[in-house]
Design a protein around this motif. Sequence first.
Motif, PDB file in Angstrom:
ATOM      1  N   LEU A   1     -36.609 -12.345  19.988  1.00 45.78           N
ATOM      2  CA  LEU A   1     -35.185 -12.015  19.999  1.00 45.78           C
ATOM      3  C   LEU A   1     -34.895 -10.526  19.888  1.00 45.78           C
ATOM      4  CD1 LEU A   1     -33.799 -14.924  17.809  1.00 45.78           C
ATOM      5  CD2 LEU A   1     -33.330 -14.503  20.233  1.00 45.78           C
ATOM      6  N   SER A   2     -35.620  -9.822  19.017  1.00 45.66           N
ATOM      7  CA  SER A   2     -35.235  -8.426  18.800  1.00 45.66           C
ATOM      8  C   SER A   2     -36.353  -7.486  18.377  1.00 45.66           C
ATOM      9  CB  SER A   2     -34.128  -8.359  17.745  1.00 45.66           C
ATOM     10  OG  SER A   2     -34.603  -8.852  16.508  1.00 45.66           O
ATOM     11  N   GLY A   3     -37.481  -8.002  17.955  1.00 39.51           N
ATOM     12  CA  GLY A   3     -38.491  -7.135  17.375  1.00 39.51           C
ATOM     13  C   GLY A   3     -39.549  -6.598  18.311  1.00 39.51           C
ATOM     14  N   ALA A   4     -39.698  -7.201  19.476  1.00 39.81           N
ATOM     15  CA  ALA A   4     -40.739  -6.745  20.400  1.00 39.81           C
ATOM     16  C   ALA A   4     -40.413  -5.348  20.914  1.00 39.81           C
ATOM     17  CB  ALA A   4     -40.866  -7.720  21.570  1.00 39.81           C
ATOM     18  N   LYS A   5     -41.432  -4.527  21.013  1.00 43.73           N
ATOM     19  CA  LYS A   5     -41.274  -3.160  21.524  1.00 43.73           C
ATOM     20  C   LYS A   5     -42.203  -2.981  22.716  1.00 43.73           C
ATOM     21  CE  LYS A   5     -38.677  -1.930  18.010  1.00 43.73           C
ATOM     22  NZ  LYS A   5     -37.526  -2.733  17.977  1.00 43.73           N
ATOM     23  N   PRO A   6     -41.799  -2.366  23.787  1.00 42.45           N
ATOM     24  CA  PRO A   6     -40.668  -1.472  23.939  1.00 42.45           C
ATOM     25  C   PRO A   6     -39.325  -2.157  24.169  1.00 42.45           C
ATOM     26  CG  PRO A   6     -41.911  -1.504  25.983  1.00 42.45           C
ATOM     27  CD  PRO A   6     -42.651  -2.377  24.999  1.00 42.45           C
ATOM     28  N   ILE A   7     -39.317  -3.445  24.487  1.00 44.17           N
ATOM     29  CA  ILE A   7     -38.053  -4.142  24.732  1.00 44.17           C
ATOM     30  C   ILE A   7     -38.201  -5.598  24.281  1.00 44.17           C
ATOM     31  CG2 ILE A   7     -38.660  -4.738  27.105  1.00 44.17           C
ATOM     32  CD1 ILE A   7     -35.660  -4.286  27.793  1.00 44.17           C
ATOM     33  N   ALA A   8     -37.158  -6.133  23.687  1.00 40.80           N
ATOM     34  CA  ALA A   8     -37.187  -7.525  23.231  1.00 40.80           C
ATOM     35  C   ALA A   8     -37.251  -8.466  24.430  1.00 40.80           C
ATOM     36  CB  ALA A   8     -35.964  -7.831  22.389  1.00 40.80           C
ATOM     37  N   CYS A   9     -38.021  -9.516  24.283  1.00 39.94           N
ATOM     38  CA  CYS A   9     -38.227 -10.504  25.350  1.00 39.94           C
ATOM     39  C   CYS A   9     -36.901 -11.129  25.802  1.00 39.94           C
ATOM     40  CB  CYS A   9     -39.166 -11.600  24.880  1.00 39.94           C
ATOM     41  SG  CYS A   9     -40.674 -11.026  24.087  1.00 39.94           S
ATOM     42  N   ALA A  10     -36.003 -11.373  24.840  1.00 36.47           N
ATOM     43  CA  ALA A  10     -34.734 -12.051  25.119  1.00 36.47           C
ATOM     44  C   ALA A  10     -33.836 -11.261  26.066  1.00 36.47           C
ATOM     45  CB  ALA A  10     -33.992 -12.328  23.809  1.00 36.47           C
ATOM     46  N   VAL A  11     -34.061  -9.968  26.188  1.00 35.43           N
ATOM     47  CA  VAL A  11     -33.255  -9.154  27.098  1.00 35.43           C
ATOM     48  C   VAL A  11     -33.485  -9.591  28.543  1.00 35.43           C
ATOM     49  CG1 VAL A  11     -32.910  -6.814  27.988  1.00 35.43           C
ATOM     50  CG2 VAL A  11     -33.191  -7.185  25.528  1.00 35.43           C
ATOM     51  N   CYS A  12     -34.716  -9.970  28.847  1.00 33.31           N
ATOM     52  CA  CYS A  12     -35.080 -10.273  30.237  1.00 33.31           C
ATOM     53  C   CYS A  12     -35.289 -11.754  30.542  1.00 33.31           C
ATOM     54  CB  CYS A  12     -36.360  -9.528  30.604  1.00 33.31           C
ATOM     55  SG  CYS A  12     -36.201  -7.736  30.529  1.00 33.31           S
ATOM     56  N   HIS A  13     -35.628 -12.549  29.524  1.00 30.85           N
ATOM     57  CA  HIS A  13     -36.018 -13.941  29.756  1.00 30.85           C
ATOM     58  C   HIS A  13     -35.028 -14.952  29.195  1.00 30.85           C
ATOM     59  CE1 HIS A  13     -40.025 -12.955  31.206  1.00 30.85           C
ATOM     60  NE2 HIS A  13     -40.122 -12.068  30.221  1.00 30.85           N
ATOM     61  N   THR A  14     -34.889 -16.055  29.898  1.00 28.18           N
ATOM     62  CA  THR A  14     -34.128 -17.196  29.407  1.00 28.18           C
ATOM     63  C   THR A  14     -35.072 -18.095  28.626  1.00 28.18           C
ATOM     64  OG1 THR A  14     -32.536 -17.164  31.217  1.00 28.18           O
ATOM     65  CG2 THR A  14     -32.869 -19.283  30.120  1.00 28.18           C
ATOM     66  N   LEU A  15     -34.646 -18.468  27.426  1.00 23.27           N
ATOM     67  CA  LEU A  15     -35.382 -19.411  26.595  1.00 23.27           C
ATOM     68  C   LEU A  15     -34.347 -20.097  25.713  1.00 23.27           C
ATOM     69  CD1 LEU A  15     -38.187 -20.540  25.833  1.00 23.27           C
ATOM     70  CD2 LEU A  15     -38.268 -18.798  24.036  1.00 23.27           C
ATOM     71  N   GLU A  16     -34.089 -21.360  25.975  1.00 21.25           N
ATOM     72  CA  GLU A  16     -33.025 -22.091  25.296  1.00 21.25           C
ATOM     73  C   GLU A  16     -33.170 -22.057  23.773  1.00 21.25           C
ATOM     74  OE1 GLU A  16     -31.026 -26.521  25.048  1.00 21.25           O
ATOM     75  OE2 GLU A  16     -32.207 -26.002  26.807  1.00 21.25           O
ATOM     76  N   ASP A  17     -34.371 -22.276  23.254  1.00 21.81           N
ATOM     77  CA  ASP A  17     -34.564 -22.310  21.809  1.00 21.81           C
ATOM     78  C   ASP A  17     -34.129 -21.002  21.147  1.00 21.81           C
ATOM     79  OD1 ASP A  17     -35.987 -23.898  19.476  1.00 21.81           O
ATOM     80  OD2 ASP A  17     -36.630 -21.796  19.304  1.00 21.81           O
ATOM     81  N   ALA A  18     -34.286 -19.895  21.852  1.00 23.33           N
ATOM     82  CA  ALA A  18     -33.908 -18.584  21.321  1.00 23.33           C
ATOM     83  C   ALA A  18     -32.453 -18.239  21.628  1.00 23.33           C
ATOM     84  CB  ALA A  18     -34.829 -17.511  21.899  1.00 23.33           C
ATOM     85  N   GLY A  19     -31.808 -19.040  22.469  1.00 18.23           N
ATOM     86  CA  GLY A  19     -30.423 -18.753  22.847  1.00 18.23           C
ATOM     87  C   GLY A  19     -30.315 -17.565  23.785  1.00 18.23           C
ATOM     88  N   SER A  20     -31.382 -17.264  24.504  1.00 17.56           N
ATOM     89  CA  SER A  20     -31.358 -16.110  25.406  1.00 17.56           C
ATOM     90  C   SER A  20     -31.132 -16.558  26.850  1.00 17.56           C
ATOM     91  CB  SER A  20     -32.667 -15.320  25.302  1.00 17.56           C
ATOM     92  OG  SER A  20     -33.761 -16.092  25.735  1.00 17.56           O
ATOM     93  N   ALA A  21     -30.490 -15.672  27.606  1.00 14.21           N
ATOM     94  CA  ALA A  21     -30.168 -15.993  28.992  1.00 14.21           C
ATOM     95  C   ALA A  21     -30.435 -14.802  29.900  1.00 14.21           C
ATOM     96  CB  ALA A  21     -28.713 -16.438  29.104  1.00 14.21           C
ATOM     97  N   GLY A  22     -31.566 -14.137  29.689  1.00 17.52           N
ATOM     98  CA  GLY A  22     -31.923 -13.009  30.546  1.00 17.52           C
ATOM     99  C   GLY A  22     -32.219 -13.466  31.957  1.00 17.52           C
ATOM    100  N   ALA A  23     -31.927 -12.592  32.907  1.00 17.29           N
ATOM    101  CA  ALA A  23     -32.105 -12.955  34.316  1.00 17.29           C
ATOM    102  C   ALA A  23     -33.045 -12.009  35.051  1.00 17.29           C
ATOM    103  CB  ALA A  23     -30.750 -12.988  35.010  1.00 17.29           C
ATOM    104  N   ILE A  24     -33.694 -11.101  34.335  1.00 21.76           N
ATOM    105  CA  ILE A  24     -34.599 -10.156  34.986  1.00 21.76           C
ATOM    106  C   ILE A  24     -35.974 -10.785  35.169  1.00 21.76           C
ATOM    107  CG2 ILE A  24     -35.769  -7.920  34.754  1.00 21.76           C
ATOM    108  CD1 ILE A  24     -33.259  -7.031  33.128  1.00 21.76           C
ATOM    109  N   GLY A  25     -36.485 -11.402  34.114  1.00 15.85           N
ATOM    110  CA  GLY A  25     -37.797 -12.048  34.159  1.00 15.85           C
ATOM    111  C   GLY A  25     -37.650 -13.530  34.420  1.00 15.85           C
ATOM    112  N   PRO A  26     -38.768 -14.222  34.534  1.00 19.58           N
ATOM    113  CA  PRO A  26     -38.700 -15.665  34.786  1.00 19.58           C
ATOM    114  C   PRO A  26     -38.037 -16.435  33.643  1.00 19.58           C
ATOM    115  CG  PRO A  26     -40.990 -14.890  34.813  1.00 19.58           C
ATOM    116  CD  PRO A  26     -40.130 -13.732  34.466  1.00 19.58           C
TER     117      PRO A  26
END
Length: 104
Positions: A31-56
Amino acid sequence: MKKYFVVAAAALALAGQARADQMAQGKELFLSGAKPIACAVCHTLEDAGSAGAIGPNLDELKPAQEQILKVMLEGVGAMPSFAQTMSEEERAAVAAYVSSVAGQ
């Protein structure tokens, strides 16, 4: 014999807690701790509530833990390598988390 079961039960409880701790760490990093960029910014993963559209979309891809670790080490496409910015333990936590919840 009874003592063996008590020890075995305690070991299982500790292993379960370690797994829960790793999953919580993996989700936080996703969600927020990965560096250089959080995974949730780019990836969709329902369990995390993320809806990124850059990565798969990880819910559709359902990657295996080994696949996630390889991509995190080497990078692929627009995704950078996390080899220098995250510890092995952190990468393992993210991979364990994503592989266990993707597509659920």
